[in-house]
Write a protein that holds these residues in place. Sequence first.
Motif, PDB file in Angstrom:
ATOM      1  N   TYR A  62       0.830  -1.204   0.000  1.00  0.00           N
ATOM      2  CA  TYR A  62       0.000   0.000   0.000  1.00  0.00           C
ATOM      3  C   TYR A  62       0.868   1.260   0.000  1.00  0.00           C
ATOM      4  O   TYR A  62       0.629   2.192  -0.755  1.00  0.00           O
ATOM      5  CB  TYR A  62      -0.913   0.022   1.239  1.00  0.00           C
ATOM      6  CG  TYR A  62      -1.908  -1.114   1.299  1.00  0.00           C
ATOM      7  CD1 TYR A  62      -2.251  -1.823   0.147  1.00  0.00           C
ATOM      8  CD2 TYR A  62      -2.515  -1.465   2.494  1.00  0.00           C
ATOM      9  CE1 TYR A  62      -3.170  -2.868   0.210  1.00  0.00           C
ATOM     10  CE2 TYR A  62      -3.435  -2.500   2.562  1.00  0.00           C
ATOM     11  CZ  TYR A  62      -3.755  -3.201   1.425  1.00  0.00           C
ATOM     12  OH  TYR A  62      -4.658  -4.217   1.488  1.00  0.00           O
ATOM     13  N   LEU A  63       1.868   1.237   0.841  1.00  0.00           N
ATOM     14  CA  LEU A  63       2.734   2.418   0.926  1.00  0.00           C
ATOM     15  C   LEU A  63       3.485   2.645  -0.391  1.00  0.00           C
ATOM     16  O   LEU A  63       3.704   3.768  -0.812  1.00  0.00           O
ATOM     17  CB  LEU A  63       3.726   2.273   2.087  1.00  0.00           C
ATOM     18  CG  LEU A  63       3.101   2.386   3.482  1.00  0.00           C
ATOM     19  CD1 LEU A  63       4.126   2.036   4.561  1.00  0.00           C
ATOM     20  CD2 LEU A  63       2.532   3.786   3.720  1.00  0.00           C
ATOM     21  N   ARG A  64       3.812   1.540  -1.014  1.00  0.00           N
ATOM     22  CA  ARG A  64       4.518   1.663  -2.283  1.00  0.00           C
ATOM     23  C   ARG A  64       3.606   2.283  -3.345  1.00  0.00           C
ATOM     24  O   ARG A  64       4.013   3.136  -4.123  1.00  0.00           O
ATOM     25  CB  ARG A  64       5.005   0.292  -2.747  1.00  0.00           C
ATOM     26  CG  ARG A  64       6.235   0.355  -3.641  1.00  0.00           C
ATOM     27  CD  ARG A  64       6.587  -0.989  -4.235  1.00  0.00           C
ATOM     28  NE  ARG A  64       5.520  -1.518  -5.085  1.00  0.00           N
ATOM     29  CZ  ARG A  64       5.168  -0.978  -6.236  1.00  0.00           C
ATOM     30  NH1 ARG A  64       5.777   0.090  -6.692  1.00  0.00           N
ATOM     31  NH2 ARG A  64       4.182  -1.506  -6.943  1.00  0.00           N
ATOM     32  N   PHE A  65       2.371   1.825  -3.361  1.00  0.00           N
ATOM     33  CA  PHE A  65       1.415   2.400  -4.315  1.00  0.00           C
ATOM     34  C   PHE A  65       1.224   3.894  -4.043  1.00  0.00           C
ATOM     35  O   PHE A  65       1.177   4.703  -4.958  1.00  0.00           O
ATOM     36  CB  PHE A  65       0.058   1.692  -4.212  1.00  0.00           C
ATOM     37  CG  PHE A  65      -0.036   0.443  -5.043  1.00  0.00           C
ATOM     38  CD1 PHE A  65       0.480   0.391  -6.329  1.00  0.00           C
ATOM     39  CD2 PHE A  65      -0.687  -0.689  -4.541  1.00  0.00           C
ATOM     40  CE1 PHE A  65       0.372  -0.774  -7.094  1.00  0.00           C
ATOM     41  CE2 PHE A  65      -0.794  -1.854  -5.301  1.00  0.00           C
ATOM     42  CZ  PHE A  65      -0.268  -1.888  -6.575  1.00  0.00           C
ATOM     43  N   ALA A  66       1.096   4.232  -2.748  1.00  0.00           N
ATOM     44  CA  ALA A  66       0.892   5.636  -2.394  1.00  0.00           C
ATOM     45  C   ALA A  66       2.070   6.475  -2.875  1.00  0.00           C
ATOM     46  O   ALA A  66       1.894   7.571  -3.415  1.00  0.00           O
ATOM     47  CB  ALA A  66       0.711   5.771  -0.886  1.00  0.00           C
ATOM     48  N   GLU A  67       3.254   5.933  -2.691  1.00  0.00           N
ATOM     49  CA  GLU A  67       4.440   6.661  -3.119  1.00  0.00           C
ATOM     50  C   GLU A  67       4.449   6.821  -4.642  1.00  0.00           C
ATOM     51  O   GLU A  67       4.817   7.862  -5.179  1.00  0.00           O
ATOM     52  CB  GLU A  67       5.699   5.917  -2.648  1.00  0.00           C
ATOM     53  CG  GLU A  67       6.999   6.659  -2.851  1.00  0.00           C
ATOM     54  CD  GLU A  67       6.940   8.117  -2.394  1.00  0.00           C
ATOM     55  OE1 GLU A  67       6.327   8.382  -1.332  1.00  0.00           O
ATOM     56  OE2 GLU A  67       7.466   8.986  -3.104  1.00  0.00           O
ATOM     57  N   ALA A  68       4.017   5.780  -5.322  1.00  0.00           N
ATOM     58  CA  ALA A  68       3.965   5.850  -6.785  1.00  0.00           C
ATOM     59  C   ALA A  68       2.981   6.931  -7.230  1.00  0.00           C
ATOM     60  O   ALA A  68       3.222   7.644  -8.200  1.00  0.00           O
ATOM     61  CB  ALA A  68       3.577   4.492  -7.367  1.00  0.00           C
ATOM     62  N   VAL A  69       1.881   7.035  -6.513  1.00  0.00           N
ATOM     63  CA  VAL A  69       0.903   8.078  -6.829  1.00  0.00           C
ATOM     64  C   VAL A  69       1.520   9.448  -6.586  1.00  0.00           C
ATOM     65  O   VAL A  69       1.382  10.376  -7.375  1.00  0.00           O
ATOM     66  CB  VAL A  69      -0.365   7.930  -5.960  1.00  0.00           C
ATOM     67  CG1 VAL A  69      -1.232   9.180  -6.054  1.00  0.00           C
ATOM     68  CG2 VAL A  69      -1.159   6.706  -6.392  1.00  0.00           C
ATOM     69  N   ASN A  70       2.232   9.534  -5.484  1.00  0.00           N
ATOM     70  CA  ASN A  70       2.854  10.793  -5.115  1.00  0.00           C
ATOM     71  C   ASN A  70       3.838  11.274  -6.179  1.00  0.00           C
ATOM     72  O   ASN A  70       4.013  12.465  -6.389  1.00  0.00           O
ATOM     73  CB  ASN A  70       3.589  10.625  -3.779  1.00  0.00           C
ATOM     74  CG  ASN A  70       3.646  11.911  -2.992  1.00  0.00           C
ATOM     75  OD1 ASN A  70       2.920  12.863  -3.306  1.00  0.00           O
ATOM     76  ND2 ASN A  70       4.504  11.961  -2.000  1.00  0.00           N
ATOM     77  N   ARG A  71       4.448  10.335  -6.827  1.00  0.00           N
ATOM     78  CA  ARG A  71       5.446  10.677  -7.835  1.00  0.00           C
ATOM     79  C   ARG A  71       4.839  10.990  -9.195  1.00  0.00           C
ATOM     80  O   ARG A  71       5.512  11.453 -10.085  1.00  0.00           O
ATOM     81  CB  ARG A  71       6.439   9.519  -8.007  1.00  0.00           C
ATOM     82  CG  ARG A  71       7.480   9.430  -6.898  1.00  0.00           C
ATOM     83  CD  ARG A  71       8.632   8.551  -7.361  1.00  0.00           C
ATOM     84  NE  ARG A  71       8.143   7.317  -7.980  1.00  0.00           N
ATOM     85  CZ  ARG A  71       7.975   6.174  -7.340  1.00  0.00           C
ATOM     86  NH1 ARG A  71       8.286   6.075  -6.088  1.00  0.00           N
ATOM     87  NH2 ARG A  71       7.516   5.110  -7.969  1.00  0.00           N
TER      88      ARG A  71
END
Lengths: 131, 263
Positions: A62-71
Amino acid sequence: MTTAMQPGGGSAARPSPSGLADVIDTILDKGLVIDAYVRVSLVGIELLTIDARVVVASVDTYLRFAEAVNRLDISQDKEGLPGLIGDMQEGGAKHKTKGALEAAGEKLRDFAADSRERAGQRSGRAGKEGS
Amino acid sequence: MAAQSETKPESEAQQTGIYVYGILPGDVELEADVRGIGDPPGEVRLVRQGDLAALVSEVDVSKPLGEPDDLVVHEQLLDSIAPDAPVLPLRFGAVVASEDAVAHELLEAHQDEFASALEELEDRAEYVVRGRYVEQAVLQEILSENEEAARLREQIKDADPDATRDARIRLGEIIDNAISEKREKDTRTVGDALAGHAVASVVRPATHELDAVHVAFLVASDAADEVEQAAEKLAAGWEGRVELRLLGPMAAYDFVATTAPES
């Protein structure tokens, strides 16, 4: 004998199982299993099988996806992904498509209906869905 | 050409075993010099018994199997046969004590079962349609479809990651769920597009969080072109969104099952 993947410009890539990942997904947990009493036990094989199957969504995912969105670059449109798909587009080998044998289609369709029922694997029929 | 099984120095009985790749009809011939798994690779040969043959090579059982090369060789060997002759692929790692055991305890003991399974695979091979979402594209898609996700995105933007941890987790969860839903829908789309050209299909479980589609189809050899065309069409329609690949023809890994108990 190794055949590299060769997607032809965005089309379905053809030839045989390419990467190790494809091979692992295929031969470690599929195929016939022979009776244990005939088999010579080998160290490590069961372990391999288990390793190959683990895909669990976790908080890390989940955190990885969130970070991907952030980028994500807001202004970026859907095509601006050269980095991601670039290396998959190499060697665009086109394969020829010969005239198909339509007649066979009919026969198969009936057959397909049966075997699907038996396999119980097909997921219902959904209407056309755009994406 | 004809596969023979000349004996080799099998001095230490425990050191070597017979690795079995798959089961074929007894009337097949094998090319010379086919190399199997192991290092050095064993010579591949056929053990015949009745109407069946087993594709085998000798392995050193004192060494662990399962190097990447071993896995690849196992599959390539079977896949190279599949277009020409029906083959029942064995799961990786089947080793039997001796060729005699292969002939009797494996082939002879399951004669009818194997023979009828091979009959079903006559002139058929497996194809796998495998697609993976292009991450940025699928994320954009989800953000445009899900208000909460879009809102959370604004919330975490330029914010301290620790302070927004909950929001991040929630956002990631929404995305993960959305991808699962898309996967189901896209899997159905692929199934519907190819069902008419296939004898049977099996949906494979996702093995990657961005997996879009992973379905195996059993296809008659004269329908292979149709499958290719249908897959091409799907791939073109999803260009930039899903990287779609069609693998095959391969041995029918997903369409074999024995009643043999696994223990």
